[in-house]
Design an enzyme around this catalytic site. Structure first.
Site, PDB file in Angstrom:
ATOM      1  N   GLY A 126       2.124   3.851   8.485  1.00 28.26           N
ATOM      2  CA  GLY A 126       1.400   2.844   7.727  1.00 28.26           C
ATOM      3  C   GLY A 126       0.070   3.342   7.207  1.00 28.26           C
ATOM      4  O   GLY A 126      -0.253   4.525   7.300  1.00 28.26           O
ATOM      5  N   HIS A 145      -1.194   6.201   1.760  1.00 26.98           N
ATOM      6  CA  HIS A 145      -2.063   6.782   0.733  1.00 26.98           C
ATOM      7  C   HIS A 145      -1.199   7.571  -0.259  1.00 26.98           C
ATOM      8  O   HIS A 145       0.041   7.549  -0.164  1.00 26.98           O
ATOM      9  CB  HIS A 145      -3.142   7.649   1.381  1.00 26.98           C
ATOM     10  CG  HIS A 145      -2.601   8.679   2.348  1.00 26.98           C
ATOM     11  ND1 HIS A 145      -1.781   9.716   1.958  1.00 26.98           N
ATOM     12  CD2 HIS A 145      -2.745   8.804   3.690  1.00 26.98           C
ATOM     13  CE1 HIS A 145      -1.473  10.455   3.005  1.00 26.98           C
ATOM     14  NE2 HIS A 145      -2.032   9.906   4.076  1.00 26.98           N
ATOM     15  N   GLY A 172      -0.487  10.569  -0.504  1.00 29.17           N
ATOM     16  CA  GLY A 172       0.439  11.523   0.121  1.00 29.17           C
ATOM     17  C   GLY A 172       1.767  10.844   0.426  1.00 29.17           C
ATOM     18  O   GLY A 172       2.836  11.337   0.054  1.00 29.17           O
ATOM     19  N   HIS A 173       1.696   9.685   1.086  1.00 35.85           N
ATOM     20  CA  HIS A 173       2.915   8.907   1.340  1.00 35.85           C
ATOM     21  C   HIS A 173       3.596   8.532   0.033  1.00 35.85           C
ATOM     22  O   HIS A 173       4.826   8.572  -0.079  1.00 35.85           O
ATOM     23  CB  HIS A 173       2.588   7.619   2.110  1.00 35.85           C
ATOM     24  CG  HIS A 173       1.968   7.822   3.449  1.00 35.85           C
ATOM     25  ND1 HIS A 173       0.645   7.539   3.697  1.00 35.85           N
ATOM     26  CD2 HIS A 173       2.482   8.274   4.618  1.00 35.85           C
ATOM     27  CE1 HIS A 173       0.367   7.799   4.972  1.00 35.85           C
ATOM     28  NE2 HIS A 173       1.466   8.250   5.552  1.00 35.85           N
ATOM     29  N   GLN A 181       3.542   8.707  20.495  1.00 32.36           N
ATOM     30  CA  GLN A 181       3.006   9.997  20.077  1.00 32.36           C
ATOM     31  C   GLN A 181       1.484  10.077  20.208  1.00 32.36           C
ATOM     32  O   GLN A 181       0.885  11.054  19.780  1.00 32.36           O
ATOM     33  CB  GLN A 181       3.466  10.355  18.659  1.00 32.36           C
ATOM     34  CG  GLN A 181       2.896   9.504  17.543  1.00 32.36           C
ATOM     35  CD  GLN A 181       3.660   9.734  16.233  1.00 32.36           C
ATOM     36  OE1 GLN A 181       4.820   9.376  16.088  1.00 32.36           O
ATOM     37  NE2 GLN A 181       3.000  10.366  15.274  1.00 32.36           N
ATOM     38  N   GLY A 202       5.716  15.153   4.952  1.00 28.74           N
ATOM     39  CA  GLY A 202       4.676  15.888   4.233  1.00 28.74           C
ATOM     40  C   GLY A 202       4.372  17.236   4.870  1.00 28.74           C
ATOM     41  O   GLY A 202       4.401  17.380   6.091  1.00 28.74           O
ATOM     42  N   LYS A 240       1.571  18.417   4.966  1.00 29.81           N
ATOM     43  CA  LYS A 240       0.273  18.264   5.643  1.00 29.81           C
ATOM     44  C   LYS A 240       0.444  18.424   7.151  1.00 29.81           C
ATOM     45  O   LYS A 240      -0.326  19.116   7.799  1.00 29.81           O
ATOM     46  CB  LYS A 240      -0.279  16.870   5.322  1.00 29.81           C
ATOM     47  CG  LYS A 240      -1.353  16.370   6.239  1.00 29.81           C
ATOM     48  CD  LYS A 240      -2.727  16.690   5.742  1.00 29.81           C
ATOM     49  CE  LYS A 240      -3.774  16.215   6.736  1.00 29.81           C
ATOM     50  NZ  LYS A 240      -3.426  14.915   7.324  1.00 29.81           N
ATOM     51  N   VAL A 292      -0.930  16.387  -0.727  1.00 27.58           N
ATOM     52  CA  VAL A 292      -1.628  15.728  -1.835  1.00 27.58           C
ATOM     53  C   VAL A 292      -3.119  15.700  -1.475  1.00 27.58           C
ATOM     54  O   VAL A 292      -3.473  15.376  -0.339  1.00 27.58           O
ATOM     55  CB  VAL A 292      -1.096  14.305  -2.072  1.00 27.58           C
ATOM     56  CG1 VAL A 292      -1.875  13.606  -3.185  1.00 27.58           C
ATOM     57  CG2 VAL A 292       0.391  14.342  -2.405  1.00 27.58           C
ATOM     58  N   SER A 318      -5.292  11.686   4.023  1.00 28.01           N
ATOM     59  CA  SER A 318      -4.919  11.349   5.397  1.00 28.01           C
ATOM     60  C   SER A 318      -5.407   9.953   5.715  1.00 28.01           C
ATOM     61  O   SER A 318      -6.505   9.564   5.279  1.00 28.01           O
ATOM     62  CB  SER A 318      -5.553  12.349   6.380  1.00 28.01           C
ATOM     63  OG  SER A 318      -5.488  11.836   7.700  1.00 28.01           O
TER      64      SER A 318
END
Lengths: 281, 281
Positions: free
Chosen positions: B31, B34, B36-37, B61, B146, B148, B175, B184
């Protein structure tokens, strides 16, 4: 009946059948099939359009020094049985096909640390991992496991639930020789003398079933069963335990569904047997 | 676009689509989406008949003391973005729906003990477990992650391979903001001052990309990158490392595909960035 040895071929063939709307039943085995396996295969054949029997002696569920190398094999006889019972496919990969520089594994907390898991620390991690792989390769609608390995069955059920596998787990009753000994591939290790002595496990199980009643203290039930086992000088008891049938935690008394299980060495052969106690209420 | 909150509803809806022969793309997220998603969602929409975005802040996690409670959330904005990009479903379960007295987990050896895994010991076990669950619930043809989180991407690829999941893992490029900072959800933690200082990560990454050449000693490359990071007094370097891009083992020199990655604290915010070095030969 067709033998498939590679993962890619299994996926190709089974996905095509799935797309046609066929239901798939999976019977995971380590081979050297006996009537216990046969009862699972018969059910898989009866309940599904396609029945897949995997014959794979899974190295990751054996610890160093266990009986992986000695484990009996007879792939030709296994295929003949599967054919006779109407199985559609035998999936028989090499260990190198299943584990190629593998590092991912599936495991489960606390259900696996008692009973067989206490005696065989990496065992259920190997079982969970290979069964997850088989589920992903075969994508069965139903998978069949014997009640003989009761803790394994409970663990697989919990794993399917926790990881949301789309598989119905079907447990099938223990199949016994005419003198009571639970069918097992490991029975082949027994000498003639040991074979006779091995009936003490089922005699102890039957005695337990006979005397068990609601509210009975676990120690009293175990005492009765140990009493029978003590009659056989060749029997070396590893454990006789009463556990919750779902979460495998030790029970003090028979006040809920209980797994009553044992591991006993006859000579150098380690055998297991069990029954499930269902309270009347 | 439709929001689904239960596992049973997700399975029901998605299996029906699967039976119709529809392809399914999954974008697993925590959730606070941004750009990137958005790039992952756009690809999932373009490459599949059905695009599912999971929005689930996965507790398993995060270790005790990490930023689970502080992690930013904006479910309404997430839904608006998914809708705008043409996603078909947002899967948004409660933690209690995903983990109900759960004990099974998926883990991976050695790829997860270095880099982020060294800093966050239970992190990748949580990631592997939740991704396995999402794969079993959604049964996607393709899943989008990603670059990232480069180590996560390598681990998911290995897990899919080892456990024979029927999913194509698609990695998508980092991104960046116009000044270079990798997008992020955690960037929201940065004060205005820290936000400016945070560009030092990407400047170090760009410097690394500039000077990297075949056979270059890893220590030399790391030295160049640390040199850039040292210019920013607010930056607290956790690691700058050169690892094999596939098995995550440390490399002495750039003689194979390499992940060059860093974790740096800017104030109290822990940020990561990386690039992959591809040898010319």
């Amino acid at each position: 009946m067709q033998v498939i040895t590679t993962i890619s071929e299994a996926k190709r063939v089974l996905r095509a059948l799935k797309r046609e709307g066929k239901t798939i039943g999976l019977v995971p085995t380590m081979g050297y099939l006996h009537e216990g396996h046969a009862s699972l295969i018969e059910r898989a054949v009866a309940q599904n359009d396609v029945a897949v029997v995997s014959v794979f002696l899974n190295p990751t569920q054996f610890a160093e020094g266990e009986d992986l190398d000695a484990y009996p094999r007879d792939f030709e006889a296994d295929c003949a049985l599967c054919e006779r019972l109407g199985a559609t496919y035998v999936f028989h990969p090499e260990p190198s096909e299943m584990y190629h520089d593998a590092h991912a594994f599936v495991n489960i907390d606390y259900l696996s640390s008692t009973l067989e898991g206490a005696a065989r620390p990496i065992h259920f991690r190997g079982v969970c991992t290979v069964v997850s792989k088989l589920f992903n390769i075969v994508q069965p609608d139903r998978a069949y496991f014997g009640q003989k390995d009761a803790q394994q069955l409970a663990i697989i059920r919990k794993m399917v639930d926790d990881l949301n596998f789309d598989v119905q787990v079907v447990g099938c009753p223990i199949v016994r020789e005419s003198d009571g000994l639970a069918k097992s591939s490991r029975n082949t290790y027994l000498s003639a003398e040991d074979r006779k002595a091995a009936t003490v496990l089922s005699r102890s199980v039957f005695r337990g079933q006979e005397v068990a009643h609601d509210g009975m203290p676990a120690s009293e039930l175990v005492g009765e069963m140990l009493h029978v086992l003590a009659e056989e000088p060749r029997a070396n008891v590893e454990y006789v335990c009463v556990n919750d049938a779902i979460d495998m935690q030790p029970l003090d008394a028979l006040d809920t569904e209980a797994l009553v299980s044992m591991a006993v060495r006859i000579g150098s052969t380690r055998l297991i047997d069990n029954f499930v106690y269902q309270p009347a209420k």
